[in-house]
Write an enzyme that holds these catalytic residues in place. Structure first.
Site, mmCIF file in Angstrom:
data_model
loop_
_atom_site.group_PDB
_atom_site.id
_atom_site.type_symbol
_atom_site.label_atom_id
_atom_site.label_comp_id
_atom_site.label_asym_id
_atom_site.label_seq_id
_atom_site.Cartn_x
_atom_site.Cartn_y
_atom_site.Cartn_z
ATOM 1 N N SER A 112 0.698 -1.161 0.001
ATOM 2 C CA SER A 112 0.001 -0.068 0.025
ATOM 3 C C SER A 112 0.950 1.345 -0.120
ATOM 4 C CB SER A 112 -0.880 -0.124 1.109
ATOM 5 O OG SER A 112 -0.071 0.395 2.319
ATOM 6 N N LYS A 113 0.301 2.409 -0.075
ATOM 7 C CA LYS A 113 0.986 3.444 0.095
ATOM 8 C C LYS A 113 2.128 3.827 0.886
ATOM 9 C CE LYS A 113 -0.952 6.845 -3.033
ATOM 10 N NZ LYS A 113 -2.541 6.689 -3.100
ATOM 11 N N ARG A 114 1.700 2.964 2.089
ATOM 12 C CA ARG A 114 2.844 3.159 3.491
ATOM 13 C C ARG A 114 4.018 2.524 2.810
ATOM 14 N NH1 ARG A 114 2.616 -0.958 6.965
ATOM 15 N NH2 ARG A 114 1.022 -2.247 5.917
ATOM 16 N N HIS A 115 3.982 1.711 2.088
ATOM 17 C CA HIS A 115 5.390 1.208 1.682
ATOM 18 C C HIS A 115 6.104 1.983 0.464
ATOM 19 C CE1 HIS A 115 3.181 -2.542 2.843
ATOM 20 N NE2 HIS A 115 4.288 -2.731 3.567
ATOM 21 N N GLY A 116 5.473 3.045 0.297
ATOM 22 C CA GLY A 116 6.228 3.891 -0.906
ATOM 23 C C GLY A 116 5.073 4.262 -1.839
#
Ligand code: GLU
Length: 434
Positions: A205-209
């Site tokens: 998800s966005k949290r991984h980049g």
């Protein structure tokens, strides 16, 4: 004839996961000399946007995935879905229901009893207990088809032979199987590919980049590197090679070699691979690809194309992205150096550096020809005269001239920066010494 489709909903940008789904379909089609179809599932009125569709199509094209048919739009096929739903109504397999908010009557499919089985090429046979399924909306009260119905009608109508899509759609499959059964048609073969995970093994998800393909384009990734990297997310060639030209990937791509478990997206590996691709690229082509990045940099005056070519060749062996490569051009074409604070502290603000820089200014100033040999000889001679190591001069020169502690070959860098600018920067750096 193999016929596959990529069926994005234009409700967001093309992200890595969807790009991988598109790529696996495309690779499979090209390997099998089949047909790759683009189908736009735009029946979500609120969330579908033209802007997203344009971005999805341009990202697909940028990655090199050309489609043989389409784009077909579901919103332009409403009559088709209504016809099929009407047939099921007539046969008593579906019923109408008054919409809660008025509008048209919704059409609902009665669920069959017992179990339905999907033959999945990756997971094997999967049986679904249909008593767990609620009756299925085919046409909503706004007159639009529900995803699970439109998808089946289209896959049938477009003669799709293989449905290759993300694992997250397995839960939709029993619903779709019920529609196939009600329509009395044979389902295509399914291949549900495992999700892409972050390095912590949770769903990416966005949290991984960055997740969208356009973000990677902007960050200076080459499309070839991205395609090569994404192709390895859940698939591997027989010899587990990693760097593979597209033609080889197409040649080797089979669904048998797609794994069952989630594939981890590792930005470091992608970045490494991008660097490898940058190295093999023609420098002139790199300049062309860098044009938008360079244009966005203010204070940059690239007046000398031949020099830019040399700069690119000098930094090509170590740059990992086009943005990094463009950044390195800044030392040569910008009037002021941006100093890295830590570099200034640890290299320039050191006892004795002022005198070393002064001596360098004097000796460089005296050089008639400012070329590689002369500069190197000059630095080494000064080191001998001062009884210090050449490195004790090279580090301060690098920071003074480029603002950074690391970079390409220092002597070549200095030649390219030129005598005038080098002297100017060495003098400017005196203010930063103690
Ligand atoms: N529109 C669906 C999606 O974007 C497609 C699912 C499918 O391939 O059947 O997830």
């Amino acid at each position: 004839m193999v016929r596959v489709r990529f069926a994005p909903s234009p409700t967001g940008f093309l992200h890595i996961g969807s790009a991988r789904t598109a790529l696996f379909n495309w690779l499979f089609a090209r390997h099998e000399k089949g047909v790759f179809i683009l189908r736009v599932e735009d029946t979500d009125k609120e969330r579908s946007k033209d802007e997203f569709l344009r971005e999805i199509m341009s990202s697909l094209k940028w990655l090199g995935m050309d489609w043989d048919e389409g784009p077909y739009f579901q919103t332009k096929r409403l009559d088709v879905y209504r016809d099929y739903a009407g047939r099921l109504l007539k046969e008593g397999k579906a019923y109408e229901e008054e919409g809660k908010l008025g509008g048209e009557k919704a059409i609902i499919l009665k669920m069959p009893k017992g179990t339905l089985t999907m033959e999945d090429l990756i997971h094997g046979p999967v049986a679904f207990d249909m008593s767990l399924q609620k009756d299925l909306v085919l046409i909503k009260s706004d007159g639009y088809p529900a995803y699970n119905f439109a998808c089946v009608v289209d896959d049938y109508d477009m003669k799709i032979t293989y449905v290759i899509r993300g694992d997250d759609h397995i839960s939709n499959t029993p619903k779709q199987l019920a529609v196939y059964e009600a329509l009395g048609i044979k389902p295509p073969k399914f291949a549900h590919i495992p999700l892409i995970l972050g390095t912590d093994r949770s769903r990416m998800s966005k949290r991984h980049g960055a997740t969208s393909i356009s973000d990677y384009k902007e960050a200076g990734f080459l499309s070839e590197a991205l395609v090569n990297y994404i192709s390895l997310l859940g698939w591997a060639p027989t010899d587990n090679r990693e760097m593979m030209p597209l033609a080889e990937i197409i040649k080797e791509f089979t669904l048998e070699r797609v794994g069952k478990t989630g594939a981890a997206f590792d930005i470091n590996k992608l970045t490494w691979m991008n660097g490898e691709y940058i190295r093999t690229k023609d420098a002139k082509e790199l300049i062309e690809l860098m044009t938008p990045v360079l244009a966005a940099k203010k204070d940059l005056n690239i007046n000398n194309k031949a020099k830019l070519l040399e700069v690119v060749k000098l930094f090509q062996p170590r740059a990992k992205t086009l943005v990094e490569l463009a950044d390195s051009a800044v030392f040569f074409f910008s009037d002021k150096v941006e100093y890295d604070e830590e570099a200034v502290k640890s290299v320039l603000e050191v006892e004795g550096v002022k005198d070393k820089l002064k001596a360098l200014i004097e000796r460089f100033g005296a050089l008639e020809t400012f070329d590689l040999q002369n500069i190197e000889d000059c630095v080494r001679k000064l080191a001998t005269d001062l009884n210090i190591k050449a490195a004790d001069l090279i580090h301060p020169i690098r920071v003074a001239v480029t603002g950074r502690k690391v970079g390409a070959s220092l002597f070549e860098t200095v030649v390219l920066v030129g005598k005038e600018k080098t002297l100017e920067r060495l003098k400017g750096a005196l203010d930063k010494t103690r």
